[in-house]
Motif scaffolding. Sequence first.
Motif, PDB file in Angstrom:
ATOM      1  N   THR A  17      13.273   8.597  -2.885  1.00  0.00           N
ATOM      2  CA  THR A  17      13.293   7.006  -2.614  1.00  0.00           C
ATOM      3  C   THR A  17      12.438   6.388  -3.791  1.00  0.00           C
ATOM      4  O   THR A  17      11.464   6.407  -4.060  1.00  0.00           O
ATOM      5  N   VAL A  18      13.395   5.230  -4.196  1.00  0.00           N
ATOM      6  CA  VAL A  18      12.799   4.624  -5.448  1.00  0.00           C
ATOM      7  C   VAL A  18      11.625   3.470  -4.970  1.00  0.00           C
ATOM      8  O   VAL A  18      10.790   3.124  -5.598  1.00  0.00           O
ATOM      9  N   GLN A  19      12.287   2.762  -4.216  1.00  0.00           N
ATOM     10  CA  GLN A  19      11.736   1.410  -3.703  1.00  0.00           C
ATOM     11  C   GLN A  19      10.745   1.622  -2.337  1.00  0.00           C
ATOM     12  O   GLN A  19      11.136   2.144  -1.319  1.00  0.00           O
ATOM     13  N   PRO A  20       9.172   1.659  -2.554  1.00  0.00           N
ATOM     14  CA  PRO A  20       8.516   1.836  -1.518  1.00  0.00           C
ATOM     15  C   PRO A  20       8.827   0.920  -0.271  1.00  0.00           C
ATOM     16  O   PRO A  20       8.585   1.317   0.838  1.00  0.00           O
ATOM     17  N   GLY A  21       9.421  -0.142  -0.536  1.00  0.00           N
ATOM     18  CA  GLY A  21       9.627  -0.956   0.632  1.00  0.00           C
ATOM     19  C   GLY A  21      10.700  -0.506   1.431  1.00  0.00           C
ATOM     20  O   GLY A  21      10.453  -0.719   2.733  1.00  0.00           O
ATOM     21  N   ASN A  22      11.599   0.165   1.029  1.00  0.00           N
ATOM     22  CA  ASN A  22      12.566   0.933   1.775  1.00  0.00           C
ATOM     23  C   ASN A  22      12.074   1.991   2.762  1.00  0.00           C
ATOM     24  O   ASN A  22      12.777   2.127   3.717  1.00  0.00           O
ATOM     25  N   ILE A  23      11.013   2.775   2.265  1.00  0.00           N
ATOM     26  CA  ILE A  23      10.589   3.805   3.173  1.00  0.00           C
ATOM     27  C   ILE A  23       9.780   3.077   4.205  1.00  0.00           C
ATOM     28  O   ILE A  23      10.010   3.496   5.130  1.00  0.00           O
ATOM     29  N   LEU A  40       9.257  13.086   3.165  1.00  0.00           N
ATOM     30  CA  LEU A  40       9.520  12.587   1.921  1.00  0.00           C
ATOM     31  C   LEU A  40       9.563  13.454   0.849  1.00  0.00           C
ATOM     32  O   LEU A  40       8.845  14.299   0.890  1.00  0.00           O
ATOM     33  N   VAL A  41      10.580  13.465   0.092  1.00  0.00           N
ATOM     34  CA  VAL A  41      10.651  14.138  -1.031  1.00  0.00           C
ATOM     35  C   VAL A  41      10.648  13.649  -2.218  1.00  0.00           C
ATOM     36  O   VAL A  41      11.468  12.610  -2.531  1.00  0.00           O
ATOM     37  N   ASN A  42       9.806  13.893  -2.948  1.00  0.00           N
ATOM     38  CA  ASN A  42       9.392  13.018  -4.234  1.00  0.00           C
ATOM     39  C   ASN A  42       9.497  11.604  -4.070  1.00  0.00           C
ATOM     40  O   ASN A  42      10.335  10.915  -4.871  1.00  0.00           O
ATOM     41  N   PRO A  43       8.863  10.922  -3.364  1.00  0.00           N
ATOM     42  CA  PRO A  43       8.961   9.521  -3.129  1.00  0.00           C
ATOM     43  C   PRO A  43       8.060   8.578  -4.196  1.00  0.00           C
ATOM     44  O   PRO A  43       7.200   9.349  -4.851  1.00  0.00           O
ATOM     45  N   ARG A  44       8.493   7.588  -4.421  1.00  0.00           N
ATOM     46  CA  ARG A  44       7.562   6.886  -5.333  1.00  0.00           C
ATOM     47  C   ARG A  44       6.779   5.497  -4.663  1.00  0.00           C
ATOM     48  O   ARG A  44       7.265   4.855  -3.168  1.00  0.00           O
ATOM     49  N   GLY A  45       5.685   5.320  -4.638  1.00  0.00           N
ATOM     50  CA  GLY A  45       4.622   4.350  -4.004  1.00  0.00           C
ATOM     51  C   GLY A  45       4.699   4.482  -2.462  1.00  0.00           C
ATOM     52  O   GLY A  45       4.950   3.363  -1.787  1.00  0.00           O
ATOM     53  N   VAL A  46       4.446   5.681  -1.838  1.00  0.00           N
ATOM     54  CA  VAL A  46       4.635   5.831  -0.386  1.00  0.00           C
ATOM     55  C   VAL A  46       3.394   5.010   0.370  1.00  0.00           C
ATOM     56  O   VAL A  46       4.059   4.342   1.474  1.00  0.00           O
ATOM     57  N   LEU A  47       2.332   4.953  -0.362  1.00  0.00           N
ATOM     58  CA  LEU A  47       1.331   4.023   0.537  1.00  0.00           C
ATOM     59  C   LEU A  47       1.093   3.116  -0.013  1.00  0.00           C
ATOM     60  O   LEU A  47      -0.139   2.447  -0.087  1.00  0.00           O
ATOM     61  N   SER A  48       1.980   2.430  -0.964  1.00  0.00           N
ATOM     62  CA  SER A  48       1.480   1.123  -1.629  1.00  0.00           C
ATOM     63  C   SER A  48       1.540   0.073  -0.269  1.00  0.00           C
ATOM     64  O   SER A  48       2.109   0.155   0.743  1.00  0.00           O
ATOM     65  N   SER A  49       1.086  -1.354  -0.950  1.00  0.00           N
ATOM     66  CA  SER A  49       1.070  -2.311   0.044  1.00  0.00           C
ATOM     67  C   SER A  49       2.572  -2.655   0.313  1.00  0.00           C
ATOM     68  O   SER A  49       2.618  -3.350   1.585  1.00  0.00           O
TER      69      SER A  49
END
Length: 253
Positions: A17-23, A40-49
């Motif tokens: 997943t590219v967009q953290p908001g989508n997670i 989650l497989v190779n996510p970006r920014g999983v714990l971002s604000s």
Amino acid sequence: MPSTDAFNHISVVLVETVQPGNIGSAARAMSNMGLSRLKLVNPRGVLSSECLKMAGKAAEIVTGAAVFNSVEEALRDENVVIATTSSRERAARQRLYSPREIAPVVRQYATSQRVALVFGSEKRGLRDEHLALCQYLVTIPAYSGHPVLNLAQAVMVLAYEIYNCQEFDLNPEAVLATQQSREEMFQQLERTLLRIGFLSSSNPGHIMNSIRRFLGKAELTPRDIQIVRGILSQMEWFALEGHKLDAEKVRKP
């Protein structure tokens, strides 16, 4: 009201997943429909604000998510794997289910077995090698002028149909093999077919993908896997040692 125990057997797997908001939005959709197991497989920014903000009260699903380096690793302990795709071109090779059609399948298996719902990245979806790991393919019908849904929307549509499904068999006949054991069988099968010359070493995947598809339709149990692997082991042995048996027969008076 769906069984909590059954829903605990269902995992949502988000791949690259590219967009953290989508997670975060997907986690919120899961929570709305009673699902809580997120991989989650190779996510970006999983714990971002941004991710946690979009998750809202479902933030615990995000913080409790298991993170993996590969799809194979994420699926290794799953019994039934269901992938989503927006490509209608795959219908010629494998049946495509709608969310409503797949819902009773999920609910049936989830009464006693682990089920994974796999979603690809926003940009390219799931690659062919990922789809080859799955027994069922799901596509969401949509307007042809704009047929691709947002990731969280896709999670919501599928989760909604599963949540509201009322008619399904409560007791699957047998416990199915895990994805890891199926994958080990496929690896041995490919090795054996290469050794006996059935597969081309330059492009073994061409035929192996077809084999994966039709064997993926079978509800293989651990015992089934054991039998198939035993047959393959005997084939491998004969390919290496069988000529000695023929030579012994020739030497006999």
